[in-house]
Design a protein around this motif. Structure first.
Motif, short mmCIF file in Angstrom:
data_model
loop_
_atom_site.label_atom_id
_atom_site.label_comp_id
_atom_site.label_asym_id
_atom_site.label_seq_id
_atom_site.Cartn_x
_atom_site.Cartn_y
_atom_site.Cartn_z
N VAL A 86 35.02 52.32 118.05
CA VAL A 86 35.16 52.03 116.63
C VAL A 86 36.19 50.92 116.42
O VAL A 86 35.99 50.01 115.60
N GLN A 87 37.29 50.97 117.16
CA GLN A 87 38.31 49.93 117.06
C GLN A 87 37.75 48.57 117.50
O GLN A 87 38.04 47.54 116.90
N SER A 113 34.84 42.23 114.67
CA SER A 113 34.09 41.71 113.53
C SER A 113 35.01 41.25 112.40
O SER A 113 34.75 40.25 111.74
N GLY A 114 36.11 41.95 112.19
CA GLY A 114 37.07 41.54 111.17
C GLY A 114 37.74 40.22 111.51
O GLY A 114 37.95 39.37 110.63
N ASN A 149 35.54 47.28 114.59
CA ASN A 149 36.31 46.84 113.42
C ASN A 149 37.16 45.61 113.71
O ASN A 149 37.23 44.69 112.90
N HIS A 150 37.82 45.60 114.86
CA HIS A 150 38.74 44.51 115.16
C HIS A 150 38.00 43.19 115.39
O HIS A 150 38.35 42.17 114.80
N ARG A 191 27.93 43.49 114.51
CA ARG A 191 28.01 44.94 114.75
C ARG A 191 26.70 45.48 115.33
O ARG A 191 26.71 46.31 116.23
N ASN A 239 29.15 39.50 110.20
CA ASN A 239 29.80 40.73 110.61
C ASN A 239 28.77 41.84 110.88
O ASN A 239 28.84 42.53 111.90
#
Length: 160
Positions: free
Chosen positions: A114-115, A121-122, A118-119, A90, A86
């Protein structure tokens, strides 16, 4: 290559689970006062049935505990691997976005970036942890089927 260590831990955990399951039948036989049918196990245990039962119970607990600990550590390593992946993802996305120049950042909404971080990598972290869990479960099923074939091949063919 990084997934090899959690997978090998899963394999060792499934093998320790099989050993624990294999020792249950002789322990039950000793518990009800019958003789152990396995000749190699009978040679390894002392003649007293109470001491043999205690040794088998301790071995079952030990192998079950090692199965749980190895499964847990395999999952921890997979989560650690997903966190590492992750952070690398990033950094790669951030370096790629920095290459687009100032004009991209002037036109783009910062919340979208930012979304995206986060999305994506999550989702990748979640998929990696699920793959590790699937491998562990698949190995457990394979080991159970092999143990079933070893104990009663004709019954296993009938069930499958």
């Amino acid at each position: 290559m990084d997934l090899v260590f959690p997978v090998s831990l899963s394999l060792i955990a499934s093998l320790s689970h099989v050993v624990a399951l294999y020792l249950v039948v002789p322990a039950i036989n000793l518990g009800v006062g019958r003789e152990i049918s396995s000749s190699w196990l009978k040679d390894k245990l002392p003649g007293d049935s109470t001491i043999s039962l205690m040794i088998l119970a301790f071995a079952i607990i030990l192998f079950s505990l090692s199965n749980n600990l190895l499964s847990y550590y395999s999952n921890v390593r997979a989560i650690d691997l997903s966190i590492s992946l992750n952070s690398r993802l990033r950094a790669l996305l951030f370096n790629t976005l920095l290459g687009f120049g100032k004009l991209y950042f002037d036109k783009c909404n910062q919340s979208q970036i930012v979304q995206l971080f986060n999305h994506c990598s999550g989702e990748i972290s979640y998929i990696l942890v699920r793959i590790n869990r699937f491998i562990l479960d698949a190995l457990m099923i394979c080991v159970h089927v092999v143990l079933m074939f070893w104990i009663a091949p004709m019954l296993t063919f009938y069930i499958l």
